[in-house]
Design a protein around this motif. Structure first.
Motif, short mmCIF file in Angstrom:
data_model
loop_
_atom_site.label_atom_id
_atom_site.label_comp_id
_atom_site.label_asym_id
_atom_site.label_seq_id
_atom_site.Cartn_x
_atom_site.Cartn_y
_atom_site.Cartn_z
N LEU A 273 0.91 -1.20 0.00
CA LEU A 273 -0.03 0.02 0.17
C LEU A 273 0.73 1.23 -0.07
O LEU A 273 2.11 1.39 0.52
CB LEU A 273 -1.08 -0.08 1.20
N PHE A 274 0.40 2.13 -0.48
CA PHE A 274 1.07 3.74 -0.66
C PHE A 274 0.24 4.63 -0.10
O PHE A 274 -1.12 4.50 -0.24
CB PHE A 274 1.50 4.07 -2.22
N LYS A 275 0.83 5.78 0.53
CA LYS A 275 0.19 6.75 1.02
C LYS A 275 0.69 8.05 0.83
O LYS A 275 1.97 8.07 0.47
CB LYS A 275 -0.19 6.64 2.60
N CYS A 276 -0.20 9.06 0.61
CA CYS A 276 0.32 10.57 0.47
C CYS A 276 1.24 10.63 1.69
O CYS A 276 0.65 10.80 2.89
CB CYS A 276 -0.92 11.43 0.33
N SER A 277 2.58 11.34 1.48
CA SER A 277 3.14 11.60 2.64
C SER A 277 2.89 12.98 3.18
O SER A 277 3.51 13.47 4.25
CB SER A 277 4.92 11.75 2.18
N ASN A 278 2.13 13.69 2.60
CA ASN A 278 1.64 14.86 3.23
C ASN A 278 0.51 14.74 3.97
O ASN A 278 0.44 15.42 5.18
CB ASN A 278 1.15 15.91 2.07
N CYS A 279 -0.60 13.98 3.77
CA CYS A 279 -1.90 13.84 4.73
C CYS A 279 -2.06 12.33 4.95
O CYS A 279 -3.04 12.18 5.78
CB CYS A 279 -2.78 14.43 3.98
N GLY A 280 -1.30 11.37 4.48
CA GLY A 280 -1.48 9.93 4.91
C GLY A 280 -2.65 9.33 4.27
O GLY A 280 -3.02 8.18 4.52
N CYS B 157 -2.80 13.53 -4.98
CA CYS B 157 -3.70 12.99 -3.94
C CYS B 157 -5.06 13.66 -3.89
O CYS B 157 -5.28 14.80 -4.02
CB CYS B 157 -3.07 13.47 -2.51
N GLU B 158 -5.98 12.72 -4.04
CA GLU B 158 -7.50 13.43 -4.15
C GLU B 158 -7.87 13.96 -2.69
O GLU B 158 -9.05 14.59 -2.93
CB GLU B 158 -8.28 11.90 -4.45
N LEU C 231 0.79 17.15 -5.35
CA LEU C 231 1.18 16.46 -6.36
C LEU C 231 2.26 15.15 -5.76
O LEU C 231 2.75 15.16 -4.67
CB LEU C 231 2.32 17.26 -7.33
N LEU C 232 2.32 13.83 -6.50
CA LEU C 232 2.75 12.86 -6.03
C LEU C 232 3.64 12.15 -6.92
O LEU C 232 3.63 12.27 -8.18
CB LEU C 232 1.82 11.52 -5.71
N GLY C 233 4.91 11.55 -6.42
CA GLY C 233 5.77 10.82 -7.29
C GLY C 233 6.30 9.75 -6.75
O GLY C 233 6.65 9.93 -5.40
#
Length: 369
Positions: A3-10, A20-21, A26-28
């Protein structure tokens, strides 16, 4: 895949996400640590990780076509990420439908490269090592003067994929014509990379004799074996010895089919492990144990028997859910004892060779066909 998560908001995100929705960051994907990273635009036009502001990145050059979300260190001489740097030929970008096909292909190929990075197998481009390296050609029928039909396959480290395989209708028609139970773009990549690693890990190695004892003698005439298979069909007893009818063609194909299924198993189990998946059938008692809890990362499991103990309950569950949706079985295969011995051999080969450092190339010229 994990699983992956946004490092800004989780927020949980998919491997292919570019933003991230939830928080719109922006994600990379950072192939160095195999993590999804939220990124900000820096004043010098490079990209900067929110999680580690001391490291600067930029998107892979193929990001502009919507086919790649991987990051490249700002100081890298290559415009391409570790996955796209392996491309030698890409589809003709002047044709919009080819760009869509390429997107499907790249999404699958990036998943393949993720798995190879997790396995820590030797991974090097032909631009770096012409003899032992790997590269990809994604081409369409009739691209040459001879108007030849493109066959998906592998030859000395070059994996060729007919981009028509990215068309769901054409691929399904081909699957039925070839009487196959399963046919996907990702499956193609896993099969063909199996051929590549046979050359890298088995051929002329100390494990060649053991390979021949399990899979057969690869020195048998390959062309003749193919002609017999397509003219007479597989032996009626193939299910007792092989994972698929095509695996019965020749030892090379048996290895590649088994390798592909090994990758199916490990990647799917990693996903189940990441979700904390468990199976506990209610009110059911069977001879085969169907109760399990997937607590181990399959990439770190040394004993393949333990992987198989997890796989049977998981596939029975997946197929049951698929049938509840009116669909075909998600995993329509039976792993018999002989096939399990082959998968165990592959598992041990990967563990034996999966600690080599990987090398990638810098920029390279691409052909667009």
């Amino acid at each position: 895949m994990k699983l992956f998560k946004c490092s800004n908001c989780g927020q949980l995100v998919y491997f292919e996400n570019t933003h991230c929705e939830h928080c719109q960051s922006l994600l990379g994907f950072n192939a160095d640590d195999l993590q999804m990273t939220s990124i900000l635009r820096a004043e010098d036009t490079f990209w900067m990780s929110k999680g580690n502001s001391g490291i600067r990145y930029r998107y892979c050059a193929n990001h502009e076509y919507g086919v790649c979300n991987w990051l490249v260190p700002a100081e890298s001489e290559s415009p391409f990420c570790k996955a796209c740097a392996l491309n030698r030929t890409i589809p003709n970008l002047s044709k919009p439908e080819y760009i869509q096909h390429w997107r499907v292909i790249e999404f699958a190929k990036h998943r393949l490269i993720y798995s190879l990075l997790r396995m820590k197998l030797p991974l090097i481009s032909k631009a770096e090592d012409a003899e032992k390296g790997l590269c990809f050609d994604f081409v369409a029928d009739g691209h040459s003067v001879s108007n030849e039909r493109i066959l998906t396959g592998h030859s000395n480290g070059l994996i060729t994929l007919n981009i028509a395989e990215a068309d769901d209708i054409i691929r399904e028609q081909t699957r039925k014509l070839m009487d196959e139970m399963y046919r996907t773009v990702l499956g193609h990549f896993r099969h063909e990379i199996g051929h590549y690693y046979w050359e890298r890990l088995i051929n002329n190695s100390a494990d060649l004799d053991a390979f021949r004892q399990l899979f057969g003698d690869e020195r048998a005439d390959y062309g003749a074996a193919l002609r017999i298979h397509y003219s007479k069909g597989p032996s009626e007893e193939w299910r007792a010895h092989y994972i698929s009818s095509y695996a019965s063609v020749h030892p090379w194909e048996d290895w590649a089919e088994s390798w592909a299924h090994y990758m199916h198993i490990v990647d799917t189990l990693e996903t189940a492990y990441s979700f904390g998946f468990s199976v506990d059938p209610r009110g059911i008692q069977t001879a085969a144990p169907l109760r399990t809890e997937i607590k181990a990362d399959p990439y770190r499991v040394k004993d393949f028997d333990h992987i198989m103990q997890l796989w049977l309950p998981l596939t029975f569950t997946m197929n049951s859910i698929s049938r509840s949706m009116g669909l075909q079985d998600l995993y329509p295969f039976i792993i018999n004892q002989r096939v399990q011995e082959k998968l165990t051999f592959i598992h041990n080969i990967i563990n034996k060779n999966g600690h080599s450092s990987y090398m990638m190339v810098g920029s390279q010229d691409l052909l667009m066909l």
